[in-house]
Design a protein around this motif. Structure first.
Motif, PDB file in Angstrom:
ATOM      1  N   GLN B  33       0.852  -1.191   0.000  1.00 14.80           N
ATOM      2  CA  GLN B  33       0.000   0.000   0.000  1.00 14.80           C
ATOM      3  C   GLN B  33       0.882   1.234   0.000  1.00 14.80           C
ATOM      4  OE1 GLN B  33      -3.152  -1.406   3.233  1.00 14.80           O
ATOM      5  NE2 GLN B  33      -3.754   0.507   2.290  1.00 14.80           N
ATOM      6  N   PHE B  35       0.606   5.416   0.832  1.00 12.38           N
ATOM      7  CA  PHE B  35      -0.189   6.448   1.493  1.00 12.38           C
ATOM      8  C   PHE B  35       0.519   7.793   1.356  1.00 12.38           C
ATOM      9  CE2 PHE B  35      -3.018   3.702   3.960  1.00 12.38           C
ATOM     10  CZ  PHE B  35      -2.280   2.528   4.085  1.00 12.38           C
ATOM     11  N   GLN B  37       0.718  11.213   3.604  1.00 12.97           N
ATOM     12  CA  GLN B  37       0.343  11.963   4.797  1.00 12.97           C
ATOM     13  C   GLN B  37       0.509  13.439   4.452  1.00 12.97           C
ATOM     14  OE1 GLN B  37       2.432  11.229   8.572  1.00 12.97           O
ATOM     15  NE2 GLN B  37       0.487  11.532   9.610  1.00 12.97           N
ATOM     16  N   LEU B  43      -3.820  10.707   6.694  1.00 11.84           N
ATOM     17  CA  LEU B  43      -3.251   9.620   5.893  1.00 11.84           C
ATOM     18  C   LEU B  43      -4.242   9.266   4.795  1.00 11.84           C
ATOM     19  CD1 LEU B  43      -1.777   7.607   8.807  1.00 11.84           C
ATOM     20  CD2 LEU B  43      -0.494   8.113   6.723  1.00 11.84           C
ATOM     21  N   ASN B  45      -5.157   7.125   1.377  1.00 14.34           N
ATOM     22  CA  ASN B  45      -4.830   5.929   0.595  1.00 14.34           C
ATOM     23  C   ASN B  45      -4.581   6.323  -0.860  1.00 14.34           C
ATOM     24  OD1 ASN B  45      -6.311   5.010   3.002  1.00 14.34           O
ATOM     25  ND2 ASN B  45      -6.105   2.997   2.060  1.00 14.34           N
ATOM     26  N   TYR B  48      -3.390   0.326  -3.465  1.00 15.02           N
ATOM     27  CA  TYR B  48      -3.295  -0.999  -2.842  1.00 15.02           C
ATOM     28  C   TYR B  48      -2.974  -1.954  -3.989  1.00 15.02           C
ATOM     29  CZ  TYR B  48      -4.793  -5.310  -0.534  1.00 15.02           C
ATOM     30  OH  TYR B  48      -4.857  -6.578   0.000  1.00 15.02           O
ATOM     31  N   PHE B  86       4.300   7.190   2.386  1.00 10.88           N
ATOM     32  CA  PHE B  86       4.655   5.951   3.072  1.00 10.88           C
ATOM     33  C   PHE B  86       4.253   4.756   2.212  1.00 10.88           C
ATOM     34  CE2 PHE B  86       5.970   7.388   7.201  1.00 10.88           C
ATOM     35  CZ  PHE B  86       5.247   8.551   7.450  1.00 10.88           C
ATOM     36  N   ASP B  90       2.765  -6.255   3.359  1.00 14.95           N
ATOM     37  CA  ASP B  90       2.372  -7.356   4.232  1.00 14.95           C
ATOM     38  C   ASP B  90       3.411  -8.459   4.145  1.00 14.95           C
ATOM     39  OD1 ASP B  90       0.925  -8.301   1.548  1.00 14.95           O
ATOM     40  OD2 ASP B  90       1.305 -10.032   2.828  1.00 14.95           O
ATOM     41  N   SER B  94       1.756 -12.398   8.696  1.00 21.90           N
ATOM     42  CA  SER B  94       1.546 -11.380   9.732  1.00 21.90           C
ATOM     43  C   SER B  94       0.124 -11.262  10.221  1.00 21.90           C
ATOM     44  CB  SER B  94       1.959 -10.022   9.192  1.00 21.90           C
ATOM     45  OG  SER B  94       1.014  -9.616   8.230  1.00 21.90           O
ATOM     46  N   TYR B  96      -2.564  -9.970   8.773  1.00 17.22           N
ATOM     47  CA  TYR B  96      -3.115  -8.681   8.370  1.00 17.22           C
ATOM     48  C   TYR B  96      -2.419  -7.484   8.997  1.00 17.22           C
ATOM     49  CZ  TYR B  96      -6.696 -11.921   6.909  1.00 17.22           C
ATOM     50  OH  TYR B  96      -7.357 -12.972   6.379  1.00 17.22           O
ATOM     51  N   GLN B  97      -1.234  -7.659   9.551  1.00 14.62           N
ATOM     52  CA  GLN B  97      -0.445  -6.523   9.990  1.00 14.62           C
ATOM     53  C   GLN B  97       0.434  -6.056   8.834  1.00 14.62           C
ATOM     54  OE1 GLN B  97       1.491  -6.953  13.913  1.00 14.62           O
ATOM     55  NE2 GLN B  97       0.482  -8.942  13.983  1.00 14.62           N
ATOM     56  N   LEU B  98       0.783  -4.790   8.836  1.00 18.47           N
ATOM     57  CA  LEU B  98       1.624  -4.214   7.799  1.00 18.47           C
ATOM     58  C   LEU B  98       2.996  -3.868   8.353  1.00 18.47           C
ATOM     59  CD1 LEU B  98      -0.933  -1.729   6.162  1.00 18.47           C
ATOM     60  CD2 LEU B  98      -0.224  -3.968   5.310  1.00 18.47           C
ATOM     61  N   TRP B 100       5.850  -1.088   7.839  1.00 22.97           N
ATOM     62  CA  TRP B 100       5.866   0.262   7.283  1.00 22.97           C
ATOM     63  C   TRP B 100       7.276   0.727   6.970  1.00 22.97           C
ATOM     64  CZ3 TRP B 100       1.535   3.502   6.640  1.00 22.97           C
ATOM     65  CH2 TRP B 100       0.331   2.939   7.065  1.00 22.97           C
ATOM     66  N   GLY B 101       7.402   1.468   5.872  1.00 26.99           N
ATOM     67  CA  GLY B 101       8.620   2.210   5.621  1.00 26.99           C
ATOM     68  C   GLY B 101       8.631   3.485   6.449  1.00 26.99           C
ATOM     69  N   SER B 102       9.765   4.155   6.462  1.00 31.07           N
ATOM     70  CA  SER B 102       9.912   5.352   7.293  1.00 31.07           C
ATOM     71  C   SER B 102       9.527   6.636   6.556  1.00 31.07           C
ATOM     72  CB  SER B 102      11.342   5.470   7.812  1.00 31.07           C
ATOM     73  OG  SER B 102      12.247   5.427   6.740  1.00 31.07           O
TER      74      SER B 102
END
Lengths: 110, 110
Positions: B33, B35, B37, B43, B45, B48, B86, B90, B94, B96-98, B100-102
């Motif tokens: 995904q 995003f 910000q 945030l 979308n 995906y 960002f 996945d 996990s 359904y946890q992601l 993340w990049g910084s």
């Protein structure tokens, strides 16, 4: 119409006090998430839920509890707030891996 | 090291120019995904993705799961494109946890 809402949007709390952050979603998604974002950083997962009655620990659960009383609502509870919990908190809902975010809650613990 | 590494970390562009942002993964991701910000903190979308490409207006994204990277191309950059981008992937196992990049902080100058 916003599908993920958070309340309050801003909160100032005292050290040792109890704080409850609320999230409501109208997406009818099974999964909901609580993240925190600190200045200049990405998001870190605190707790998540697969549905009403379920809560799971994320990457940084210490000092936080979560509650999912219904499909629509997911709360984050700080029983004894500390200054290190000053941050912006985001709630998200999703199915599978796609997530949609609320507007965030800015929490300051003095 | 970072499981999801974004580059560049910051970028400044003139309005009307093009740019490419990248995420490299050290995990076996099945979806990505992207995003934005925005400066207000929301945030948004953007995409995906399963392996392949998607396009939406001036934005185009690609995800290559075999080579473990994803790109986001911005064509004819506008002032409202400013913010932090960002990517999140996945890691298959996990629940359904992601991951993340910084983030890439993008500033568009008039």
């Amino acid at each position: 119409e916003a599908a993920v809402t958070q309340s309050p949007r801003n909160k100032v709390a005292v050290t040792g006090g109890k704080v409850t952050l609320s999230c409501n979603q109208t997406n009818n998604h099974n999964n909901m998430y609580w993240y925190r974002q600190d200045t200049g950083h990405g998001l870190r997962l605190i707790h998540y839920s697969y549905g009403a009655g379920s809560t799971e620990k994320g990457d940084i659960p210490d000092g936080y509890k979560a509650s999912r009383p219904s499909q629509e609502n997911f709360s984050l509870i700080l029983e004894l707030a500390t200054p290190s919990q000053t941050s912006v908190y985001f709630c998200a809902s999703g199915d599978y891996y796609e997530q949609y975010f609320g507007p965030g809650t800015r929490l300051t613990v003095l | 090291g970072d499981k999801v590494k974004q580059s560049p970390s910051a970028l400044s562009l003139q309005e009307g120019t093009n740019s490419a942002l990248r995420c490299n993964f050290s995990i076996a991701a099945t979806t990505v995904q992207w995003f934005l910000q925005n400066p207000r903190g929301s945030l948004i979308n953007l995409f995906y993705l399963v392996p392949g490409t998607k396009e939406n207006g001036r934005l185009k994204s690609a995800f290559d799961s075999k080579e473990s990277y994803s790109t986001l191309h911005i064509r004819d950059a506008q002032l409202e494109d400013s913010g932090t981008y960002f990517c999140a992937a996945d890691p298959m196992d996990s629940n359904y946890q992601l991951i993340w990049g910084s983030g890439t902080k993008l500033i568009i100058k008039p």
